[in-house]
Write an enzyme that holds these catalytic residues in place. Structure first.
Site, PDB file in Angstrom:
ATOM      1  N   ILE A   1       0.833  -1.199   0.000  1.00  0.00           N
ATOM      2  CA  ILE A   1       0.000   0.000   0.000  1.00  0.00           C
ATOM      3  C   ILE A   1       0.868   1.249   0.000  1.00  0.00           C
ATOM      4  O   ILE A   1       0.611   2.206  -0.741  1.00  0.00           O
ATOM      5  CB  ILE A   1      -0.966  -0.003   1.195  1.00  0.00           C
ATOM      6  CG1 ILE A   1      -1.890  -1.214   1.113  1.00  0.00           C
ATOM      7  CG2 ILE A   1      -1.789   1.286   1.226  1.00  0.00           C
ATOM      8  CD1 ILE A   1      -2.810  -1.391   2.311  1.00  0.00           C
TER       9      ILE A   1
ATOM     10  N   THR B   1      -5.180   4.790   7.644  1.00  0.00           N
ATOM     11  CA  THR B   1      -6.126   3.854   7.039  1.00  0.00           C
ATOM     12  C   THR B   1      -5.712   2.415   7.324  1.00  0.00           C
ATOM     13  O   THR B   1      -6.265   1.488   6.738  1.00  0.00           O
ATOM     14  CB  THR B   1      -6.205   4.065   5.513  1.00  0.00           C
ATOM     15  OG1 THR B   1      -4.885   3.932   4.958  1.00  0.00           O
ATOM     16  CG2 THR B   1      -6.767   5.435   5.176  1.00  0.00           C
TER      17      THR B   1
ATOM     18  N   ARG C   1      -4.499   0.546  10.919  1.00  0.00           N
ATOM     19  CA  ARG C   1      -5.150   0.059  12.134  1.00  0.00           C
ATOM     20  C   ARG C   1      -4.927   1.087  13.237  1.00  0.00           C
ATOM     21  O   ARG C   1      -3.822   1.605  13.400  1.00  0.00           O
ATOM     22  CB  ARG C   1      -4.580  -1.299  12.567  1.00  0.00           C
ATOM     23  CG  ARG C   1      -4.841  -2.451  11.596  1.00  0.00           C
ATOM     24  CD  ARG C   1      -6.314  -2.795  11.513  1.00  0.00           C
ATOM     25  NE  ARG C   1      -6.562  -3.937  10.633  1.00  0.00           N
ATOM     26  CZ  ARG C   1      -6.755  -3.857   9.336  1.00  0.00           C
ATOM     27  NH1 ARG C   1      -6.699  -2.681   8.724  1.00  0.00           N
ATOM     28  NH2 ARG C   1      -7.001  -4.938   8.626  1.00  0.00           N
TER      29      ARG C   1
ATOM     30  N   GLU D   1     -14.353  -1.055  16.884  1.00  0.00           N
ATOM     31  CA  GLU D   1     -15.173  -0.991  15.678  1.00  0.00           C
ATOM     32  C   GLU D   1     -16.269  -2.051  15.740  1.00  0.00           C
ATOM     33  O   GLU D   1     -16.037  -3.140  16.268  1.00  0.00           O
ATOM     34  CB  GLU D   1     -14.305  -1.214  14.433  1.00  0.00           C
ATOM     35  CG  GLU D   1     -13.268  -0.126  14.216  1.00  0.00           C
ATOM     36  CD  GLU D   1     -12.476  -0.319  12.919  1.00  0.00           C
ATOM     37  OE1 GLU D   1     -12.793  -1.259  12.151  1.00  0.00           O
ATOM     38  OE2 GLU D   1     -11.553   0.468  12.682  1.00  0.00           O
TER      39      GLU D   1
ATOM     40  N   HIS E   1     -14.068   2.973   8.318  1.00  0.00           N
ATOM     41  CA  HIS E   1     -13.264   1.818   7.891  1.00  0.00           C
ATOM     42  C   HIS E   1     -13.720   1.297   6.526  1.00  0.00           C
ATOM     43  O   HIS E   1     -14.135   0.138   6.373  1.00  0.00           O
ATOM     44  CB  HIS E   1     -13.303   0.693   8.917  1.00  0.00           C
ATOM     45  CG  HIS E   1     -12.097  -0.215   8.810  1.00  0.00           C
ATOM     46  ND1 HIS E   1     -11.655  -1.009   9.832  1.00  0.00           N
ATOM     47  CD2 HIS E   1     -11.227  -0.439   7.782  1.00  0.00           C
ATOM     48  CE1 HIS E   1     -10.587  -1.691   9.463  1.00  0.00           C
ATOM     49  NE2 HIS E   1     -10.316  -1.359   8.199  1.00  0.00           N
TER      50      HIS E   1
END
Length: 328
Positions: A155, A234, A236, A265, A285
């Protein structure tokens, strides 16, 4: 086999092309979120194969001990929400493809989108416009600013490319092997963690959550950031020390945050500081929540089920269980 899929909020999975891989199996899909142990045990009492959507539901020993028919848990990515030791003890196989070589463009796109939204105050400007107040204030541009990328994996690499396209300077900080990879790709790396946090105009986190990375961003790190800087997360929430981000934002370093992940969450508390602070852009999320990403993820998840049904389980996280795995 009796297969259960949890937490498919928008009933998306059955519409995917890869869903055909489960033809011939009895599939139950739940669209709401339940975490309470007895309620989950009731839903899963006949389940042989459990499909999880990332970390939406915690699967711990008290639940697993109430599921005598469960033989396989199939999911994708990391598994801090699963009691692997309990799975092994109870003879339950955990299969999870770690997709190390597959970029997650969905998450990379959202990270950069959040950066733009925070820099240009897009949510705040929208709220102002809808309230009849026209412009709210003056934003900033990204060109010429330094984007720090903490973690240089699949990423982080994609985000670096986006930053270059926007005319930003890129600075990398990561473990040494990742720093070497970044240098080989032509990206500059920080001289130290402290210099990284002090130098960057924005920092975006792109690391897996494992024991070694839990709390890796400390209050002291955040205090080094510029009052004008933005922190984007984005990945954790527990990558940041508990409570440190809210405290840092209140102290003014960094000045802004853009977050997609939270310590608990789903986040339902509308009074949570990250949802009420004016210097925070927040999303629920959704980094991986795109149809294209779902096709990739569930294709892998269903391949694991097909392989198990054929007697050749793949991507097994707890291989020692294979000697005593439950049978039908």
């Amino acid at each position: 086999m009796n297969i259960t899929i949890l937490d498919d909020y928008f009933d998306t999975v059955r519409t995917l092309g890869c869903f055909k891989k489960l033809d011939g199996h009895d599939v139950t899909i739940w669209n709401d979120h339940v975490q309470e142990t007895d309620a989950l045990a009731g839903r899963l009492k006949d389940t042989e194969v459990l499909v999880l959507i990332r970390e939406r539901t915690k699967i711990h020993a008290p639940l697993l001990e109430k599921l005598p028919k469960l033989r396989l848990i199939s999911q994708r990515s990391v598994y801090p929400h699963i009691d692997v030791e309990a799975c092994t003890r109870l003879g339950i196989i955990l299969s999870s493809d770690q997709h190390a070589g597959t970029p997650s463009y969905a998450t990379a796109e959202l990270a950069f989108g959040l950066l733009i939204a925070a820099t240009r105050q897009i949510p705040q400007q929208m709220t102002s416009l809808k309230a009849g107040n026209w412009q709210l204030g003056v934003g900033s541009t990204l060109r010429g600013k330094t984007l720090g990328i903490y973690g240089y994996g699949r990423i982080g690499k994609a985000v670096a490319g986006y930053a270059k396209a926007f005319g930003m300077n890129v600075l990398i900080w990561a473990r040494e092997t990742s720093l070497e990879s970044a240098r080989a790709d032509g990206w500059p790396t920080a001289s130290s963690k402290a210099a990284f946090f002090e130098t960057c105009d924005a920092i975006t986190l792109h690391m897996r959550l494992v024991d070694a990375t839990r709390g890796i961003v400390t209050a002291a790190d955040l205090a080094r950031m510029k009052p004008s800087a933005i922190l984007v997360n984005t990945s954790r929430a527990p990558l940041i020390a508990p409570g440190a981000l809210v405290a840092a934002l209140r102290a003014g370093r960094p000045g802004y945050a853009a977050v997609d992940v939270y310590e608990e969450e789903p986040l339902r508390d509308t009074a949570h500081p990250l949802l009420t602070m004016r210097n925070v852009v927040a999303t629920p999320h959704i980094g991986y929540v795109t149809r294209e990403e779902y096709e990739l993820q569930f294709s892998d998840i269903f391949d694991q089920i097909v392989a198990y049904a054929a007697g050749t389980p793949i991507n097994v996280i707890n291989p020692e269980v294979l000697k005593r795995a439950r049978s039908a």
